[in-house]
Write a protein that holds these residues in place. Structure first.
Motif, PDB file in Angstrom:
ATOM      1  N   GLU A 154      -2.103  -0.513  16.582  1.00  0.00           N
ATOM      2  CA  GLU A 154      -1.951  -0.452  15.120  1.00  0.00           C
ATOM      3  C   GLU A 154      -0.455  -0.606  14.805  1.00  0.00           C
ATOM      4  N   ASP A 165       0.834  -1.214   0.000  1.00  0.00           N
ATOM      5  CA  ASP A 165       0.000   0.000   0.000  1.00  0.00           C
ATOM      6  C   ASP A 165       0.864   1.257   0.000  1.00  0.00           C
ATOM      7  N   ASP A 166       2.120   1.136   0.446  1.00  0.00           N
ATOM      8  CA  ASP A 166       3.058   2.266   0.301  1.00  0.00           C
ATOM      9  C   ASP A 166       3.340   2.520  -1.178  1.00  0.00           C
ATOM     10  N   TYR A 190      -1.509  -9.143  -0.928  1.00  0.00           N
ATOM     11  CA  TYR A 190      -2.221  -8.201  -0.038  1.00  0.00           C
ATOM     12  C   TYR A 190      -3.705  -8.588   0.036  1.00  0.00           C
ATOM     13  N   HIS A 213       2.851  -8.363   3.120  1.00  0.00           N
ATOM     14  CA  HIS A 213       3.392  -7.761   1.887  1.00  0.00           C
ATOM     15  C   HIS A 213       4.313  -8.688   1.096  1.00  0.00           C
TER      16      HIS A 213
HETATM   17  O1  LIG Z   1      -2.434  -7.015  10.085  1.00  0.00           O
HETATM   18  C1  LIG Z   1      -1.481  -6.262   9.897  1.00  0.00           C
HETATM   19  N1  LIG Z   1      -0.345  -6.362  10.630  1.00  0.00           N
HETATM   20  C2  LIG Z   1       0.709  -5.541  10.435  1.00  0.00           C
HETATM   21  N2  LIG Z   1       0.719  -4.565   9.523  1.00  0.00           N
HETATM   22  C3  LIG Z   1      -0.365  -4.431   8.770  1.00  0.00           C
HETATM   23  C4  LIG Z   1      -1.484  -5.237   8.918  1.00  0.00           C
HETATM   24  N3  LIG Z   1      -2.387  -4.857   8.038  1.00  0.00           N
HETATM   25  C5  LIG Z   1      -1.858  -3.825   7.379  1.00  0.00           C
HETATM   26  N4  LIG Z   1      -0.625  -3.568   7.810  1.00  0.00           N
HETATM   27  C6  LIG Z   1       0.301  -2.498   7.360  1.00  0.00           C
HETATM   28  O2  LIG Z   1       0.443  -1.578   8.444  1.00  0.00           O
HETATM   29  C7  LIG Z   1      -0.036  -0.284   8.075  1.00  0.00           C
HETATM   30  C8  LIG Z   1      -1.393  -0.030   8.694  1.00  0.00           C
HETATM   31  O3  LIG Z   1      -1.413  -0.361  10.001  1.00  0.00           O
HETATM   32  C9  LIG Z   1      -0.090  -0.296   6.579  1.00  0.00           C
HETATM   33  O4  LIG Z   1       1.123   0.218   6.067  1.00  0.00           O
HETATM   34  C10 LIG Z   1      -0.283  -1.735   6.213  1.00  0.00           C
HETATM   35  O5  LIG Z   1       0.361  -2.092   5.040  1.00  0.00           O
END
Ligand SMILES: O=c1[nH]cnc2c1ncn2[C@@H]1O[C@H](CO)[C@@H](O)[C@H]1O
Length: 321
Positions: A170, A17-18, A229, A87
């Motif tokens: 997060e 997503d980056d 993804y 990723h």
């Molecule tokens: O489940 C996850 N665990 C770790 N990182 C994640 C997960 N889902 C998305 N992202 C990544 O962490 C950022 C948002 O929190 C985004 O950059 C995404 O790519």
């Protein structure tokens, strides 16, 4: 004629997503991308740098410098959590891309951030898509950074909803909670876009197919790397779409009117089972006690988003590439 584009530095840990967010920024006439700075998060910092250089080569924008960021947290922590399960091991969907030809500039991410903030006081927007270590280092390097940087737009946190690393945290905040707390309380003009908002911005499989059918070079590239993804989201969330965390955050720089905001003190839990939790003081109560929340600068926190408009902006600009 004066250049009205927003001078923008993207602090990034590419990441699928980056990649989408970087391409979107390069496709946005509102933004002038001064540089990319790299950080650990989705992948380790060395790979982030490699991927940032690679993405700029794909875009034909090797004029944009890449400054490598920290390999450790602000407290020198080396036990980092990377998200290769989201990723791919290479951060870009396991596509075995050749290594980039370019190299990063001979300046750390923090030094580059400080330099640009001093060069254009009040004019530079940082879009921070990973853990906030580089920004915290910039604050340490130059005590005036918080006032000289124009705006810091952060993808991070989860306000009144669960995290994505665990119910509390997060991923970006969890990556370096101490750095995040420093940035949130620094007095800089900070806007935070958390999971409570980004989880509303969903790209469906039909949207992805639309990208695939277009002739856009970014659209075609992204379609290749998006598979893993999508699989991760199907497994983790049982959704037939993916969350556009990073692109939504770039949209907050392009068109802030697509979001609404509240303002308050945000602190980060740095210990215990809720390490990485972001807590927003909603100003609904006057507390009698002197505490770690008093007299702290406030930040803006995104609360609602016009998700269809954000998705349309992302799609249109990637298709037309
Ligand atoms: O489940 C996850 N665990 C770790 N990182 C994640 C997960 N889902 C998305 N992202 C990544 O962490 C950022 C948002 O929190 C985004 O950059 C995404 O790519």
């Amino acid at each position: 004629m004066a250049d009205s584009r927003k001078k923008t530095i993207i602090d990034t840990d590419p990441g699928i997503d980056d990649a989408m967010a970087i391409f979107l920024a390069l496709q946005s006439p509102e933004l002038d991308v001064l540089g990319l700075t790299t950080i650990f998060g989705n992948v380790y910092t060395t790979l982030s740098t490699r991927n940032a250089l690679h993405l700029l080569e794909i875009a034909g924008r090797t004029d944009i410098p890449v400054a490598e960021g920290s390999h450790v947290t602000i407290t020198k922590g080396t036990k980092l959590r990377v998200a290769d399960f989201v990723h791919g091991a290479d951060g870009l969907g396991n596509q075995n891309f050749p290594p980039p030809n370019g190299i990063p500039i001979d300046q750390s991410a923090a030094a580059f951030l400080v330099e640009q903030a001093n060069l254009y006081p009040g004019e530079v927007t940082v879009v921070a898509l990973g853990p906030l270590t580089n920004i915290a280092l910039a604050l340490q390097l130059d005590p005036g950074f918080s006032k000289k940087i124009g705006k810091i737009i952060i993808l991070g946190g989860a306000f009144f909803v669960n995290g994505n690393v665990n119910p509390a945290a997060e991923a970006n905040i969890f990556g370096d909670p101490e750095a995040a707390d420093m940035v949130f309380t620094s007095g800089a003009d900070v806007l935070v876009v958390g999971l409570n908002v980004t989880h509303q911005v969903v790209m469906t499989e039909a949207d992805r197919d639309k990208l695939g059918r277009s002739d856009g070079k970014f659209a075609k590239y992204l379609c290749k790397i998006l598979d893993i993804y999508f699989s991760y989201h199907r497994y983790a969330y049982e959704t037939k779409g993916v969350y556009l965390h990073d692109p939504a955050t770039v949209v907050a720089a392009v068109d802030p009117s697509l979001f609404t905001y509240t303002e308050g003190v945000v602190r980060v839990q740095t210990t215990g089972i809720s390490r990485g939790l972001t807590i927003l003081y909603n100003n609904k109560k006057r507390f009698g006690e002197v505490s770690e929340w008093c007299d702290k600068p406030t930040v803006k926190v995104a609360v609602t988003v016009d998700a269809p408009a954000v998705l349309k902006l992302v799609m249109d600009r990637l298709i037309d590439s």
